[in-house]
Scaffold this motif. Structure first.
Motif, PDB file in Angstrom:
ATOM      1  N   GLY A  40       0.767  -1.232   0.000  1.00 47.32           N
ATOM      2  CA  GLY A  40       0.000   0.000   0.000  1.00 47.32           C
ATOM      3  C   GLY A  40       0.796   1.277   0.000  1.00 47.32           C
ATOM      4  N   GLY A  41       2.107   1.205  -0.137  1.00 42.87           N
ATOM      5  CA  GLY A  41       2.868   2.432  -0.328  1.00 42.87           C
ATOM      6  C   GLY A  41       3.561   2.954   0.908  1.00 42.87           C
ATOM      7  N   LEU A  42       3.382   4.258   1.177  1.00 42.24           N
ATOM      8  CA  LEU A  42       4.159   4.922   2.213  1.00 42.24           C
ATOM      9  C   LEU A  42       3.799   4.479   3.619  1.00 42.24           C
ATOM     10  CD1 LEU A  42       4.366   8.574   0.868  1.00 42.24           C
ATOM     11  CD2 LEU A  42       6.086   6.792   0.818  1.00 42.24           C
ATOM     12  N   GLY A  43       2.669   3.798   3.792  1.00 41.32           N
ATOM     13  CA  GLY A  43       2.337   3.292   5.120  1.00 41.32           C
ATOM     14  C   GLY A  43       3.406   2.360   5.650  1.00 41.32           C
ATOM     15  N   GLU A  44       4.070   1.630   4.769  1.00 42.94           N
ATOM     16  CA  GLU A  44       5.122   0.723   5.210  1.00 42.94           C
ATOM     17  C   GLU A  44       6.388   1.477   5.602  1.00 42.94           C
ATOM     18  OE1 GLU A  44       5.281  -2.826   5.781  1.00 42.94           O
ATOM     19  OE2 GLU A  44       3.257  -2.052   5.995  1.00 42.94           O
ATOM     20  N   THR A  45       6.563   2.694   5.094  1.00 39.38           N
ATOM     21  CA  THR A  45       7.688   3.503   5.553  1.00 39.38           C
ATOM     22  C   THR A  45       7.497   3.863   7.018  1.00 39.38           C
ATOM     23  OG1 THR A  45       7.900   4.422   3.316  1.00 39.38           O
ATOM     24  CG2 THR A  45       9.029   5.585   5.096  1.00 39.38           C
ATOM     25  N   ALA A  46       6.274   4.270   7.368  1.00 40.54           N
ATOM     26  CA  ALA A  46       5.986   4.551   8.778  1.00 40.54           C
ATOM     27  C   ALA A  46       6.147   3.294   9.625  1.00 40.54           C
ATOM     28  CB  ALA A  46       4.561   5.104   8.906  1.00 40.54           C
ATOM     29  N   GLN A  47       5.735   2.150   9.104  1.00 37.00           N
ATOM     30  CA  GLN A  47       5.892   0.894   9.831  1.00 37.00           C
ATOM     31  C   GLN A  47       7.371   0.612  10.106  1.00 37.00           C
ATOM     32  OE1 GLN A  47       5.414  -2.190  11.865  1.00 37.00           O
ATOM     33  NE2 GLN A  47       3.496  -1.741  10.850  1.00 37.00           N
ATOM     34  N   GLY A  48       8.234   0.902   9.133  1.00 38.76           N
ATOM     35  CA  GLY A  48       9.660   0.698   9.334  1.00 38.76           C
ATOM     36  C   GLY A  48      10.207   1.550  10.466  1.00 38.76           C
ATOM     37  N   PHE A  49       9.777   2.810  10.534  1.00 37.00           N
ATOM     38  CA  PHE A  49      10.228   3.675  11.621  1.00 37.00           C
ATOM     39  C   PHE A  49       9.681   3.206  12.962  1.00 37.00           C
ATOM     40  CE2 PHE A  49      11.020   6.715   8.135  1.00 37.00           C
ATOM     41  CZ  PHE A  49      12.314   7.086   8.477  1.00 37.00           C
ATOM     42  N   CYS A  50       8.450   2.694  12.974  1.00 37.59           N
ATOM     43  CA  CYS A  50       7.880   2.173  14.218  1.00 37.59           C
ATOM     44  C   CYS A  50       8.698   0.991  14.731  1.00 37.59           C
ATOM     45  CB  CYS A  50       6.423   1.750  13.994  1.00 37.59           C
ATOM     46  SG  CYS A  50       5.271   3.111  13.801  1.00 37.59           S
ATOM     47  N   ARG A  51       9.115   0.122  13.836  1.00 40.70           N
ATOM     48  CA  ARG A  51       9.904  -1.049  14.240  1.00 40.70           C
ATOM     49  C   ARG A  51      11.277  -0.619  14.757  1.00 40.70           C
ATOM     50  NH1 ARG A  51       8.385  -6.055  12.769  1.00 40.70           N
ATOM     51  NH2 ARG A  51      10.553  -6.736  12.547  1.00 40.70           N
ATOM     52  N   THR A  52      11.876   0.363  14.088  1.00 41.78           N
ATOM     53  CA  THR A  52      13.158   0.874  14.571  1.00 41.78           C
ATOM     54  C   THR A  52      13.006   1.498  15.948  1.00 41.78           C
ATOM     55  OG1 THR A  52      13.850   1.298  12.292  1.00 41.78           O
ATOM     56  CG2 THR A  52      15.068   2.425  14.026  1.00 41.78           C
ATOM     57  N   SER A  53      11.922   2.227  16.152  1.00 43.46           N
ATOM     58  CA  SER A  53      11.663   2.821  17.466  1.00 43.46           C
ATOM     59  C   SER A  53      11.479   1.750  18.533  1.00 43.46           C
ATOM     60  CB  SER A  53      10.419   3.710  17.384  1.00 43.46           C
ATOM     61  OG  SER A  53      10.054   4.189  18.667  1.00 43.46           O
ATOM     62  N   ALA A  54      10.768   0.678  18.190  1.00 44.89           N
ATOM     63  CA  ALA A  54      10.531  -0.390  19.159  1.00 44.89           C
ATOM     64  C   ALA A  54      11.838  -1.060  19.570  1.00 44.89           C
ATOM     65  CB  ALA A  54       9.565  -1.418  18.575  1.00 44.89           C
ATOM     66  N   VAL A  55      12.761  -1.234  18.637  1.00 48.12           N
ATOM     67  CA  VAL A  55      14.060  -1.831  18.958  1.00 48.12           C
ATOM     68  C   VAL A  55      14.798  -0.973  19.983  1.00 48.12           C
ATOM     69  CG1 VAL A  55      16.331  -2.389  17.999  1.00 48.12           C
ATOM     70  CG2 VAL A  55      14.265  -3.055  16.769  1.00 48.12           C
ATOM     71  N   LYS A  56      14.602   0.338  19.915  1.00 50.72           N
ATOM     72  CA  LYS A  56      15.273   1.251  20.833  1.00 50.72           C
ATOM     73  C   LYS A  56      14.474   1.499  22.113  1.00 50.72           C
ATOM     74  CE  LYS A  56      18.762   1.973  18.101  1.00 50.72           C
ATOM     75  NZ  LYS A  56      20.116   1.511  18.460  1.00 50.72           N
ATOM     76  N   GLY A  57      13.379   0.745  22.319  1.00 50.18           N
ATOM     77  CA  GLY A  57      12.616   0.885  23.556  1.00 50.18           C
ATOM     78  C   GLY A  57      11.369   1.727  23.449  1.00 50.18           C
ATOM     79  N   GLY A  58      11.021   2.181  22.260  1.00 51.64           N
ATOM     80  CA  GLY A  58       9.821   2.989  22.102  1.00 51.64           C
ATOM     81  C   GLY A  58       8.560   2.134  22.098  1.00 51.64           C
ATOM     82  N   THR A  59       7.432   2.766  22.342  1.00 51.41           N
ATOM     83  CA  THR A  59       6.141   2.080  22.347  1.00 51.41           C
ATOM     84  C   THR A  59       5.214   2.789  21.372  1.00 51.41           C
ATOM     85  OG1 THR A  59       6.384   1.451  24.671  1.00 51.41           O
ATOM     86  CG2 THR A  59       4.166   1.388  23.748  1.00 51.41           C
ATOM     87  N   TYR A  60       4.533   2.025  20.549  1.00 52.08           N
ATOM     88  CA  TYR A  60       3.521   2.640  19.693  1.00 52.08           C
ATOM     89  C   TYR A  60       2.194   1.924  19.895  1.00 52.08           C
ATOM     90  CZ  TYR A  60       4.824  -1.013  16.245  1.00 52.08           C
ATOM     91  OH  TYR A  60       5.108  -2.178  15.597  1.00 52.08           O
ATOM     92  N   ILE A  61       1.133   2.703  19.879  1.00 51.30           N
ATOM     93  CA  ILE A  61      -0.205   2.214  20.201  1.00 51.30           C
ATOM     94  C   ILE A  61      -1.078   2.376  18.962  1.00 51.30           C
ATOM     95  CG2 ILE A  61      -2.203   2.505  21.715  1.00 51.30           C
ATOM     96  CD1 ILE A  61      -0.295   3.716  23.782  1.00 51.30           C
ATOM     97  N   LEU A  62      -1.746   1.312  18.589  1.00 57.54           N
ATOM     98  CA  LEU A  62      -2.580   1.325  17.391  1.00 57.54           C
ATOM     99  C   LEU A  62      -4.051   1.234  17.768  1.00 57.54           C
ATOM    100  CD1 LEU A  62      -0.540  -1.181  15.185  1.00 57.54           C
ATOM    101  CD2 LEU A  62      -0.331   1.305  15.280  1.00 57.54           C
ATOM    102  N   GLY A  63      -4.901   1.786  16.942  1.00 58.05           N
ATOM    103  CA  GLY A  63      -6.339   1.610  17.090  1.00 58.05           C
ATOM    104  C   GLY A  63      -6.939   2.299  18.304  1.00 58.05           C
ATOM    105  N   ARG A  64      -6.336   3.379  18.767  1.00 52.75           N
ATOM    106  CA  ARG A  64      -6.869   4.125  19.910  1.00 52.75           C
ATOM    107  C   ARG A  64      -7.030   5.583  19.502  1.00 52.75           C
ATOM    108  NH1 ARG A  64      -7.561  -0.258  20.951  1.00 52.75           N
ATOM    109  NH2 ARG A  64      -7.133  -1.470  22.842  1.00 52.75           N
TER     110      ARG A  64
END
Length: 415
Positions: A81-105
Motif C-alpha cells: 500500500g505504499g508509504l504506510g510501510e515507511t511509517a511501519q519501518g520507523f515504528c519497528r526501529t523505534s521499538a528496537v530502541k525501547g519505544g512504544t507505539y499504540i494502534l487503534g486508539r
C-alpha cells in the motif's frame, strides 16, 4: 543532457528560473508543443503549465540520476500500500530502541502544559536526557492512564493552541491546496500497447525463425503489455470533460507491489487518482465530477486491441471519491527556539516527490526533537561547536537512519 547536468548558473537558465517550465522549453530549446508537453508533465511531473523552471529541472535531474540504482525505474514503490510501510519501518526501529507505539486508539484530548503548582506526578521516561518535567498530557480512548510528554510531534489537527509553540517550516511543500482523490479497485489488468506497429523482421530474426521451423514448433508467445505498477499522466485539456488547467495522475498498483491479491483467474489492480485543486479548478464541483472522466479513461485501457468490438471496459469493484483538505497549523512561528511542539508540515501534492518530502520532513523533525531534548543538533553542527572549543558530555546521536550493520545483526539466522 542539459537537465542531467549541473545547470545552475548556466547561461541557458540565467534569469529564467521563474519562467514557466513549458515556456522555457519552447524558448530555450525551441521544442515544439508535443515534446514540450511530454517533458513538462511526464518527466518533470508539473501540475500546471505555470510551474517555474528551476524546481522542474531539479526534479528531472533527480529522476535521471536515480535511474539504474535499484532497477530501470528511478522510483521505488512501497509494498502493501505504499508509504504506510515507511511509517511501519520507523515504528519497528523505534521499538528496537525501547519505544512504544499504540494502534487503534482514538486521541481524546491533548492537554497543554500544566502550571508550576500542579503536583501531578510526571513521567520521568518522557525524555532521554532532559531534566525538565513532562508538560503535556495525552488521553487515548480505552486507556485509563494518560500519556505524558516533554515534547509533542503531531499533525496540526490533534493539537491545542498554546502560545509557546512553533510551526516547522517545510521548504519542499510549495502549496497547501486541496486535492481531489479517488481509490478504485478493478479485476482486469491495464494494457499498454505500442502505438507503432512491429518493425519488419531483420536478417537475424528471419534466420532464427528458420532454425525454429527446422527444429520444433515455436513456443514463443505474443508480447505481454499488461501493466502491474505504473503512473498515468493526464495533462491539462487531454480529456474533453477533464480539467483544462491541471494535470491528473493515476497511480496503478498491482500484485507486484503486494498491494493487490494475486489471483488465478483475476488480475486485480488498485487505481489511485489525484487532481490538485489549485484556484483555477471550479470549487463547486464534487470529487466524483472532477475525477470520473479520468477513471473512465483509465478503464478503457483494460480492453486490449485484440479484443472484439463488443468487449466493454472493466467496471470498478469498488470506488470512492473524496477531497483531501490540508489542515492548517494553529501555531505561531515566532518562538521556534522555545517550542515544545513540532508540527508535521503539509505534504507536497507532487506524486513522485511525496515519499522524498515525507522522509526529509521526518528527518528535520527528528533533529529538531533531538535539539530540544538534549541540546544537541546535527553532527555537523556539533563539529562546529567542538572546533570553537565547547564541550558536551551528553550522549551524542549521530544519525537519523539506523546503521546498516545493526540492521543486519537484527536479522535472525532462522530466516
Amino acid at each position: 543532457m542539459f537537465a542531467a547536468s549541473d545547470f545552475e548558473g548556466k547561461k541557458e537558465l540565467e534569469g529564467k528560473e521563474e519562467l514557466s517550465f513549458r515556456q522555457y522549453l519552447q524558448d530555450a530549446f525551441t521544442l515544439t508543443d508535443k515534446p514540450a508537453t511530454a517533458i513538462t508533465y511526464a518527466l518533470a511531473f508539473c501540475v500546471s503549465p505555470q510551474e517555474p523552471t528551476l524546481p522542474a529541472l531539479q526534479r528531472i535531474r533527480q529522476y535521471l540520476r536515480s535511474a539504474g540504482r535499484y532497477g530501470a525505474s528511478p522510483f521505488l514503490v512501497g509494498h502493501y500500500g505504499g508509504l504506510g510501510e515507511t511509517a511501519q519501518g520507523f515504528c519497528r526501529t523505534s521499538a528496537v530502541k525501547g519505544g512504544t507505539y499504540i494502534l487503534g486508539r482514538r486521541v481524546l484530548s491533548v492537554k497543554p502544559p500544566r502550571s508550576a503548582t500542579d503536583s501531578t506526578p510526571v513521567d520521568e521516561k518522557a525524555g532521554p536526557s532532559s531534566s525538565a518535567p513532562a508538560r503535556y498530557s495525552v488521553e487515548l480512548d480505552e486507556l485509563e492512564e494518560p500519556l505524558t510528554a516533554k515534547l509533542l510531534l503531531s499533525s496540526p489537527d490533534y493539537l491545542p493552541t498554546p502560545a509557546t509553540s512553533s510551526f516547522l517550516p517545510n521548504s519542499t511543500s510549495s502549496s497547501t491546496y486541496a486535492v481531489a482523490r479517488c481509490i478504485a479497485i478493478i479485476d482486469k489488468p491495464l494494457v499498454f500497447t505500442p502505438t507503432d506497429g512491429p518493425d519488419e523482421p531483420g536478417p537475424a530474426d528471419v534466420e532464427e525463425t528458420m532454425e525454429d521451423s527446422e527444429a520444433e514448433p515455436s513456443t514463443k508467445s505474443a508480447p505481454n503489455h499488461e501493466v502491474d505498477t505504473a503512473v498515468l499522466v493526464f495533462p491539462p485539456s487531454s480529456l474533453a470533460d477533464g480539467s483544462s488547467t491541471v494535470a491528473a495522475h493515476v497511480l496503478v498498483a498491482g500484485e507486484g507491489s503486494v498491494s493487490a491479491p494475486r489471483g488465478k483467474c483475476k488480475s486485480y489492480r488498485i487505481l489511485n487518482i489525484s487532481l490538485p485543486l489549485i484556484p483555477s479548478v471550479p470549487a463547486s464541483s464534487s470529487a466524483e465530477q472532477l475525477l470520473r472522466p479520468y477513471l473512465r479513461a483509465a478503464l478503457t485501457l483494460t480492453v486490449p486491441p485484440s479484443a472484439s468490438a463488443e468487449t466493454q471496459p472493466a467496471e470498478p469493484l469498488f470506488a470512492v471519491f473524496y477531497i483531501q483538505h490540508p489542515v492548517s497549523s494553529p501555531l505561531s512561528a515566532s518562538s521556534e527556539a522555545d517550542s515544545d511542539i513540532i508540527v508535521t508540515p503539509p505534504c507536497t501534492p507532487l506524486l513522485p516527490a511525496i515519499a522524498d518530502a515525507a522522509t526529509q520532513n521526518a528527518e528535520a523533525m527528528f533533529w529538531r526533537a533531538v535539539e530540544q531534548l538534549t541540546g544537541q543538533g546535527k553532527p555537523e553542527e556539533r563539529d562546529e561547536k567542538e572546533e570553537k572549543g565547547s564541550e558536551d558530555d551528553s550522549e551524542a546521536i549521530d544519525s537519523f537512519w539506523p546503521p546498516l550493520d545493526a540492521a543486519e545483526a537484527e536479522i535472525s539466522e532462522d530466516w
